[in-house]
Design a protein around this motif. Structure first.
Motif, PDB file in Angstrom:
ATOM      1  N   LYS A  42       0.832  -1.202   0.000  1.00 50.02           N
ATOM      2  CA  LYS A  42       0.000   0.000   0.000  1.00 50.02           C
ATOM      3  C   LYS A  42       0.866   1.252   0.000  1.00 50.02           C
ATOM      4  O   LYS A  42       1.969   1.263   0.540  1.00 50.02           O
ATOM      5  N   ILE A  43       0.339   2.294  -0.620  1.00 50.50           N
ATOM      6  CA  ILE A  43       0.946   3.620  -0.613  1.00 50.50           C
ATOM      7  C   ILE A  43      -0.101   4.600  -0.121  1.00 50.50           C
ATOM      8  O   ILE A  43      -1.181   4.709  -0.713  1.00 50.50           O
ATOM      9  N   ASN A  44       0.188   5.292   0.972  1.00 49.93           N
ATOM     10  CA  ASN A  44      -0.769   6.222   1.581  1.00 49.93           C
ATOM     11  C   ASN A  44      -2.094   5.538   1.898  1.00 49.93           C
ATOM     12  O   ASN A  44      -3.182   6.115   1.731  1.00 49.93           O
ATOM     13  N   VAL A  82      -1.152  -0.576  -4.168  1.00 50.53           N
ATOM     14  CA  VAL A  82      -0.242  -0.171  -5.245  1.00 50.53           C
ATOM     15  C   VAL A  82      -0.939  -0.278  -6.593  1.00 50.53           C
ATOM     16  O   VAL A  82      -0.774   0.580  -7.466  1.00 50.53           O
ATOM     17  N   PHE A  99      -0.213   2.852  -8.263  1.00 50.11           N
ATOM     18  CA  PHE A  99       0.821   3.438  -7.402  1.00 50.11           C
ATOM     19  C   PHE A  99       0.211   4.345  -6.340  1.00 50.11           C
ATOM     20  O   PHE A  99       0.722   5.435  -6.070  1.00 50.11           O
ATOM     21  N   GLY A 100      -0.905   3.903  -5.758  1.00 50.94           N
ATOM     22  CA  GLY A 100      -1.520   4.650  -4.677  1.00 50.94           C
ATOM     23  C   GLY A 100      -2.321   5.858  -5.111  1.00 50.94           C
ATOM     24  O   GLY A 100      -2.780   6.624  -4.267  1.00 50.94           O
TER      25      GLY A 100
END
Length: 465
Positions: A58-60, A64, A77-78
């Motif tokens: 995970k991103i933020n 992903v 990419f989040g």
């Protein structure tokens, strides 16, 4: 004089996986080994690891990668992409297509042999299990020919049971990329009766993957995938492909002890054919079935070691390099595709950087005229729709920035949920003195607290002066 094959009638007149009666010819490739195969294993297992852990990254707080076609929500990419961002995804897809074209023009089908999921799963997972249980190609042929006895039953049962289990894992992983790992976990742990659609999707995908990797196999590359057929358009004599050096190898001839050899370096051992996962003879030239997996290169190099000949009878090379001994050159067509790719990527990155996390649409309510208020102000009714492309909820207020005036919500203030949509209705009131024509352009600011999130312009209808 060139040693190229000139009998075009006998050169390449059949498909390797179909016999003269049009029936399927099952391919039993010999277990590959060698330096290039070891490199391929590193690349393949790295990509497999990335694929299986991808849904959990995970991103933020966002995955992903998630491609939710049902809800038309895409996370890359989040970053959340909604239908309003579709043009960005299209541009990114175009850049990817140009990259594939450029890559193919220069390096042939390296993507197919080293990166394509079909090749990775088939060659590095399913066939490895097949070799482990049933043995190498000759043992597999013997097993399939023999009567159904205990050995054949347990080997076939074990192999296909593992195939189904792996297909189930692949199906669940891909489903996680579509609906998210949290929803997938809910489907798995909750009452099955509450998720019949999700369970049906798992079963269907599992069946498809099992059929592809247990039965259909290399036919995906030969029949289904359009990329193999497109390579005939994209490749030219300057493209680097897995190629047989016919200038060095022809004429072929078996190697005999204590014989003065007058033939070429190819001893016609057929090792390159036996290891080919699509069943072709690379000595017949570039073919649509060839996926540039380099198994034939490793096999040929091993034979060259045994007969004390240099490597490279089969190697990465262009037709021009083999026929004319020319070194690789970056052609005008390659430069043109590179320029187009750079421009597309530049625009794509610019759109990503300038993309707003919250998008608003403000429209005058259809069929409504302006209203005159008791204080002399002119009022218009508007509808607002807000889309939150982040994983954070926002309380939202509206302010009239240009001209002077005020915003009055029909209901209480707006709360924009994370990854959600909210709608509202409001009146914009403007003093009559601020209006100088029937249609006035106004600017409305969308705020969360004191932070200006985005601004939108729209038309305000008023009386003619």
């Amino acid at each position: 004089m060139s040693n190229a094959i000139t009998d075009t009638e006998a050169y390449r007149d059949t498909i390797s996986t179909v016999d003269k009666d049009g029936k399927r010819v099952w391919v039993y490739p010999k277990k590959p080994k060698g330096k290039l195969f070891n490199y391929r294993k590193l690349v393949s297992y790295g990509l497999l690891a990335l694929m299986f852990i991808g849904p959990f990254l995970k991103i933020n707080g966002l995955p992903v990668l998630m491609l939710n076609l049902v809800e038309r929500k895409f996370i890359i990419f989040g970053m959340i992409f909604w239908p309003q961002d579709f043009f960005i995804l299209v541009l990114g897809f175009l850049a990817f297509v140009v990259f594939i074209i450029l890559f193919t023009i220069v390096y042939g089908r390296v993507f197919c042999g080293w990166v394509c999921p079909q090749t990775i799963f088939l060659e590095m997972v399913f066939r490895r299990i097949e070799y482990w249980i049933e043995g190498d190609n000759n043992k597999q042929k013997a097993l399939n020919r023999q009567e159904w006895n205990f050995e054949k039953i347990w080997k076939k049962t074990a192999k296909h049971s593992i195939f189904v289990a792996i297909s189930f894992i692949i199906a669940n992983t891909l489903l996680a990329y579509i609906i998210g790992v949290e929803k997938l976990q809910q489907i798995v742990t909750d009452n099955p009766a509450n998720h019949l659609g999700g369970l049906a999707s798992m079963a269907i995908f599992t069946g498809i993957f099992y059929w592809v990797f247990a039965s259909f196999r290399e036919q995906v590359c030969t029949i289904v995938c359009p990329y193999g057929r497109l390579q005939g358009v994209m490749l030219d004599k300057k493209s680097i492909v897995v190629a047989y050096d016919y200038e060095r190898g022809e004429p072929r001839g078996k190697l005999h002890k204590n014989q003065v050899r007058t033939e070429g370096d190819c001893i016609d051992c057929n090792q390159c054919v036996q290891v080919c996962p699509t069943g072709i003879d690379i000595r017949n030239g570039t073919q649509l079935e060839c996926i540039n997996c380099t198994a034939c290169i490793d096999a040929c190099n091993a034979i060259m070691d045994l007969i004390n000949k240099p490597h490279g009878l089969i190697r990465y090379a262009s037709e021009e390099e083999i026929a004319e001994k020319k070194k690789f050159q970056f052609t005008t067509r390659m430069r043109a595709y590179t320029a187009i790719l750079v421009v597309l990527m530049g625009v794509f990155v610019t759109l990503l950087v300038t993309r707003k996390n919250i998008d608003a649409t403000i429209l005058r309510t259809p069929g409504m005229m302006y209203q005159k208020k008791e204080n002399g102000n002119i009022s218009n009714l508007y509808n607002i729709s807000l889309i939150n492309k982040t994983n954070q909820a926002y309380p939202v207020t509206l302010k009239l920035l240009v001209p002077q005036g005020e915003i009055k919500m029909v209901r209480s203030g707006l709360m924009l949920p994370a990854q959600g949509i909210t709608e509202g209705v409001f009146f914009a009131e403007i003093p009559k003195g601020e209006l100088h024509k029937m249609n006035t352009e106004i600017k409305i600011g969308v705020f969360s607290g004191e932070q200006l999130i985005t601004t939108k312009t729209t038309k305000f209808l008023g009386p003619a002066n």
